[in-house]
Motif scaffolding. Structure first.
Motif, mmCIF file in Angstrom:
data_model
loop_
_atom_site.group_PDB
_atom_site.id
_atom_site.type_symbol
_atom_site.label_atom_id
_atom_site.label_comp_id
_atom_site.label_asym_id
_atom_site.label_seq_id
_atom_site.Cartn_x
_atom_site.Cartn_y
_atom_site.Cartn_z
ATOM 1 N N ARG A 148 -1.748 13.459 1.874
ATOM 2 C CA ARG A 148 -1.869 14.757 1.837
ATOM 3 C C ARG A 148 -1.022 15.810 0.533
ATOM 4 O O ARG A 148 -0.106 14.908 -0.188
ATOM 5 N N GLY A 149 -2.381 16.149 -0.102
ATOM 6 C CA GLY A 149 -2.094 16.430 -1.645
ATOM 7 C C GLY A 149 -1.113 17.115 -1.555
ATOM 8 O O GLY A 149 -0.951 17.279 -3.146
ATOM 9 N N ASP A 150 -0.021 18.471 -0.662
ATOM 10 C CA ASP A 150 0.943 18.567 -1.483
ATOM 11 C C ASP A 150 2.271 17.706 -0.570
ATOM 12 O O ASP A 150 2.850 18.752 -1.269
ATOM 13 N N ALA B 1 6.243 12.016 -3.071
ATOM 14 C CA ALA B 1 6.083 10.356 -3.074
ATOM 15 C C ALA B 1 6.414 10.276 -2.351
ATOM 16 O O ALA B 1 6.473 9.045 -1.588
ATOM 17 N N SER B 2 8.200 9.968 -2.145
ATOM 18 C CA SER B 2 9.000 9.241 -0.972
ATOM 19 C C SER B 2 7.991 9.932 0.454
ATOM 20 O O SER B 2 8.347 9.109 1.554
ATOM 21 N N ALA B 3 7.675 11.268 0.721
ATOM 22 C CA ALA B 3 7.243 11.546 2.295
ATOM 23 C C ALA B 3 5.976 10.731 2.325
ATOM 24 O O ALA B 3 5.890 10.304 3.105
ATOM 25 N N CYS B 4 5.253 10.741 1.382
ATOM 26 C CA CYS B 4 4.694 9.656 1.130
ATOM 27 C C CYS B 4 4.506 8.283 1.333
ATOM 28 O O CYS B 4 3.492 8.018 2.884
ATOM 29 N N LEU C 121 0.854 -1.403 -0.481
ATOM 30 C CA LEU C 121 0.545 -0.080 -0.057
ATOM 31 C C LEU C 121 1.329 1.383 -0.406
ATOM 32 O O LEU C 121 0.356 2.282 -0.867
ATOM 33 N N PRO C 122 1.996 1.107 0.942
ATOM 34 C CA PRO C 122 2.631 2.697 0.797
ATOM 35 C C PRO C 122 2.840 2.929 -0.846
ATOM 36 O O PRO C 122 3.670 3.908 -1.127
ATOM 37 N N LYS C 123 3.684 1.563 -1.347
ATOM 38 C CA LYS C 123 4.671 2.091 -2.896
ATOM 39 C C LYS C 123 3.359 2.731 -3.798
ATOM 40 O O LYS C 123 2.999 3.606 -4.310
ATOM 41 N N ASN C 124 2.117 1.830 -3.585
ATOM 42 C CA ASN C 124 0.595 2.013 -4.025
ATOM 43 C C ASN C 124 0.246 3.541 -4.746
ATOM 44 O O ASN C 124 0.297 4.366 -5.450
ATOM 45 N N ALA C 125 0.191 3.951 -2.616
ATOM 46 C CA ALA C 125 -0.123 5.185 -2.581
ATOM 47 C C ALA C 125 1.057 5.884 -2.920
ATOM 48 O O ALA C 125 0.770 7.349 -3.845
ATOM 49 N N SER C 126 2.105 6.343 -2.945
ATOM 50 C CA SER C 126 3.317 7.024 -3.804
ATOM 51 C C SER C 126 3.264 7.346 -4.766
ATOM 52 O O SER C 126 3.689 7.811 -5.313
#
Length: 684
Positions: free
Chosen positions: A85-87, A90-93, A55-60
Motif C-alpha cells: 500500500r502506497g502509505d 519499508a519495514s511493514a512492506c 521479492l520482499p526486499k525488492n518491494a520494500s
C-alpha cells in the motif's frame, strides 16, 4: 467504434474472471489457482523459496513499494508480483510480503498459482507469465464488504461512493508515480459525516490502463457492495477500498464536498467512470495558455469560496458559545478542529443530574467520570477534570487532540467537550459493560468471561492497536494500555479508551525519547520505564501483559499457596519452558481451545521480550492471532524476569521504580504534551 470494442472486451474480461465475495469480518482473502501443482522438495518449490526471500526486499526497497520477479526455467519457472500500500513504510512492506508468501504456501498448499490480499500488501505468483499483462487485468476478482448496512438510502450512498472512487481514481492514474491516492468526501446524511477511499494500481501501468482497470471494478461496486459500511475490490493490477473512517495514513490527497444528490430523494445515478484521461501533450501554445488561465481562475474561485465558508463556520461557532475566561478553553477549541461538538455546562449538568453520586462511573487521579443522558436520550460518559490538577488539564488537552482525529470501532468515540470558566470536560459514547479490569478481577463478573469472549477481546484489542500504529491518519502510541482502559460494549466487544498519555508520532518518525515517563507500573516496557524511549513497541509490551492477564486472570504480582510473591511474567515463562503452560490458565475456564490458549500465551511471551527489536510489530501480532498456520518463534526470557529461587520480587523493586508491585499506580512527571527530545527518522 474502437471505444465500444474496448468497453466490450473489458466487460467480457470481468465476466469471465472468477469472482469471489467475502465479508470484511472474515479472514483476508486468498485465491488458489488451477494451473497445476508442485511436489514437496521439487525444483518449483525451491524457486518459489528463492523468490520469497528476494521479492520482499525488492518491494520494500523500491520507491513505489512494488516489485516483480521470476526464478528458474520452464517448466519450473515461477513468476511473482508484490505490491504494498502506497502509505505504508519499508519495514511493514517487507514483513507483509514475507508473511504473504508463507500464508500463500500454506493456504494454497502445493498450488503453482496463488494470490493473497492483505490490508498493507498483495502477492501473486504463478507458473504462467502474467507479468507482461499490463492492461490492468488478472484472472481473479475479489469483493469484500461489511455485513452491516449504512442507515442512509443505499442508492444515495452508493452514488456518493462512486463519485469519490472515480475522483480518487482520476488522481491516482494521472498525478502519482505510485498510482496511489486517498480521498475524503463529505456526506452528512444518515449519521455519516464523511466517506474515505483509497485506490491503487501497480506502478508499471500506464495512466490510461490504470484508470481503465479501476473504472471496471468501480462500475461493478453497486452490484456487489451496495449499502455496506465498508467495501473493497481487488484485481491483481488494481484495487480500491472505502470506509466510514480515515483508515489510511496522513491527510487525504483529495477532498470532495457533499455531492449534490446526497440531500435529495434516492434516484439512480450513473457511477461509470468519465472518459479516459487525456495524457497527450497540448497541440499549440494558445491552448496551453487557455488551460493555464482556466486553472488559475478555478484556483482563485475555489480559494475565495473556501475562505468564505471558513469565515462563516468560525462566526457560527463563535456565536454558539459564550466567551471563555480561561485560556485553556481556547486551546481545546483549537485542538478539536471542528470534529467535536461543543457542549455547554447546563446541558451536561442536566444530563448527569448535576454530577450526582448515583451517576458516578469511576474516579481517577485527574478527575471523575459520570454517566449522563442527553435530551435526545443518547447515553454518554462525561469525564470531569479535577480543578486542582494541571497535569490532568494537559492530559485532557492531549486526549482531545488525539480522539478528535480518530474513528474506529475498537476505539471509544469522543463526542465533544465542554470548557466553561474553570470547568473542563470530555463527552464520550457510553460503553455499557464498563472496563475489562472489573470482569477479570471481580469473581461474579469473571464467570461471564468464557474463552470465546476472551479470545474475541484479545483480537479486538490487537485490531484497535493496529489502527493506532498503522492505519490511522496520524501514528499514535497509546502509552497506557491496561485492563482499566479497555471498555466492553453490550456485546462484550472491546474498545480502547483513555488517550490522555498518547503520543503522536508525526513526520514519519517511529521512535522518540522523552524525559517525562508517564504510564502505569506493571505494563511499562523496560526501555520506556528506565530510559524514556518511546516507540510502538512499548504498546506491544503492554499488550503482551494484557494477553497474559486475560488468559490467567491474575495480577502482575500475587501470592501462591505458600505465601510467596509470584511475578506473573516470570511464572508464565517458567511454565512455558517446562511444558506446563496449561497450569497457568485461569481455573474457572472449564471449556476452551487448548491450541488457541497456548498460541495466545506464546504470542503474549513474544510481546514482553526485553529487547524491543525481538517483539513483533502489531501487524505481525494480528496475523499470528488470526492465522494458526503462521509459525511462531520461541520467545526469549521476558523483561523483569525473576526465577522462582529469587528471594523476593520486592527485593528487586527497591532497585528501580518500574517493578510490578505497583500495578495500579499511574506515574506522571511534569507531563507535557508531545515533549520530544530526540527523534529517529524512519520512512512510514
Amino acid at each position: 467504434m474502437a471505444t465500444g470494442h474496448r468497453a466490450l472486451a473489458n466487460l467480457t474480461a470481468v465476466l469471465l474472471a472468477p469472482i469471489f465475495f467475502v465479508w470484511l469480518a472474515a479472514a483476508q482473502p486468498q485465491v488458489c489457482g488451477d494451473s497445476g501443482s508442485y511436489s514437496a522438495n521439487s525444483t518449483y518449490q525451491s524457486n518459489l523459496g528463492q523468490l520469497s526471500v528476494s521479492l520482499p526486499k525488492n518491494a520494500s526497497a523500491s520507491p513505489t513499494l512494488f516489485a516483480t520477479g521470476s526464478v528458474g526455467s520452464v517448466p519450473d519457472i515461477v513468476y511473482a508480483l508484490a505490491l504494498c500500500r502506497g502509505d505504508t513504510n519499508a519495514s511493514a512492506c517487507a514483513a507483509c510480503v514475507t508473511t504473504a508468501f508463507q500464508d500463500a504456501q500454506q493456504l494454497c498448499a502445493f498450488s503453482k498459482d496463488a494470490s493473497v490480499f492483505y490490508d498493507l500488501c498483495l502477492l501473486h505468483f504463478s507458473n504462467q507469465n502474467f507479468l507482461p499483462d499490463t492492461d490492468g487485468r488478472g484472472n481473479q476478482f475479489i469483493f469484500q464488504t461489511d455485513a452491516r448496512n449504512v442507515s442512509a438510502p443505499a442508492v444515495v450512498f452508493d452514488n456518493a461512493v462512486g463519485v469519490l472512487l472515480n475522483a480518487t481514481a482520476d488522481y491516482a492514474s494521472s498525478n502519482s508515480s505510485k498510482r496511489f491516492a486517498t480521498g475524503e468526501e463529505m456526506f452528512d446524511r444518515g449519521g455519516i459525516p464523511a466517506i474515505y477511499a483509497l485506490v491503487q494500481c501497480t506502478p508499471d501501468l500506464a495512466p490510461a490502463a490504470c484508470r481503465s482497470c479501476l473504472g471496471d471494478i468501480i462500475q461493478m461496486m453497486p452490484r456487489y457492495l451496495s449499502g455496506g459500511q465498508s467495501g473493497r475490490a481487488f484485481w491483481i493490477r488494481c484495487n480500491y477500498r472505502y470506509e466510514l473512517y480515515p483508515f489510511f495514513s496522513g491527510s487525504p490527497l483529495l477532498r470532495l464536498p457533499v455531492p449534490a444528490f446526497a440531500g435529495m430523494p434516492p434516484s439512480p445515478v450513473d457511477i461509470s467512470p468519465p472518459s479516459p484521461v487525456d495524457i497527450s501533450p497540448p497541440s499549440n501554445k494558445r491552448g496551453q495558455k487557455e488551460r493555464s488561465a482556466a486553472k488559475i481562475s478555478a484556483s482563485v474561485a475555489s480559494t475565495i469560496v473556501f475562505v468564505l465558508i471558513l469565515s462563516a463556520s468560525a462566526f457560527i461557532c463563535f456565536k454558539k458559545r459564550k466567551p471563555l475566561k480561561k485560556q485553556p478553553g481556547l486551546a481545546f477549541h483549537n485542538a478539536a478542529r471542528g470534529k467535536c461538538m461543543i457542549f455547554d455546562l447546563p446541558t451536561l449538568q442536566e444530563a448527569t443530574e448535576n454530577f450526582s453520586e448515583e451517576n458516578k462511573l469511576g474516579e481517577g487521579g485527574f478527575g471523575t467520570v459520570y454517566k449522563g443522558t442527553l435530551p435526545d436520550e443518547q447515553e454518554v460518559a462525561v469525564k470531569r477534570l479535577s480543578q486542582t490538577s494541571r497535569e490532568g488539564l494537559n492530559q485532557l488537552h492531549n486526549e482531545v487532540q488525539v480522539l478528535a482525529q480518530l474513528q474506529h470501532i475498537k476505539l471509544v468515540r469522543l463526542l465533544g467537550y465542554c470548557s466553561h470558566q474553570n470547568e473542563v470536560m470530555l463527552v464520550y459514547e457510553f460503553v455499557k459493560n464498563g472496563c475489562l479490569h472489573n470482569f477479570l478481577f471481580d469473581e461474579r463478573k469473571g464467570r461471564k468471561l468464557n474463552w470465546n469472549l476472551r479470545y474475541n477481546i484479545i483480537v479486538g484489542i490487537a485490531k484497535g492497536i493496529l489502527y493506532l500504529h498503522e492505519d490511522s491518519s496520524i501514528r499514535i502510541i497509546h502509552r497506557d494500555l491496561k485492563s482499566n482502559n479497555i471498555l466492553l460494549d453490550e456485546n462484550m466487544n472491546p474498545k480502547i479508551a483513555d488517550f490522555g498519555l498518547a503520543r503522536l508520532l508525526g513526520g514519519g518518525h517511529t521512535q522518540t525519547k522523552t524525559a517525562n515517563v508517564a504510564g502505569t507500573y506493571g505494563y511499562m516496557a523496560p526501555e520506556y520505564a528506565i530510559f524514556g524511549n518511546v516507540s510502538p513497541k512499548i504498546d506491544i509490551f503492554s499488550f503482551g501483559v494484557l494477553i497474559l492477564k486475560i488468559v490467567t486472570r491474575r495480577k502482575n504480582n500475587s501470592s501462591d499457596d505458600y505465601n510467596n510473591t509470584v511475578n506473573l511474567l516470570s511464572d508464565v515463562y517458567n511454565c512455558w519452558t517446562k511444558d506446563m503452560t496449561l497450569q497457568i490458565v485461569d481455573k474457572s475456564l472449564n471449556v476452551y481451545s487448548k491450541s488457541e490458549v497456548l498460541r495466545c500465551i506464546h504470542i503474549g511471551l513474544l510481546c514482553i521480550q526485553e529487547d524491543p527489536d525481538d517483539r513483533p510489530n502489531i501487524f505481525s501480532v494480528v496475523l499470528m492471532l488470526t492465522r494458526d498456520r503462521v509459525k511462531l518463534q520461541p520467545p526469549r526470557q521476558p523483561a523483569f524476569f525473576f526465577a522462582r529461587d529469587s528471594s523476593s520480587v520486592f527485593e528487586h523493586a527497591r532497585h528501580g521504580n518500574y517493578i510490578y508491585d505497583k500495578s495500579d499506580v499511574i506515574v506522571e512527571d511534569n507531563f507535557s504534551v508531545n515533549e520530544v527530545t530526540n527523534t529517529d527518522p524512519y520512512p512510514r
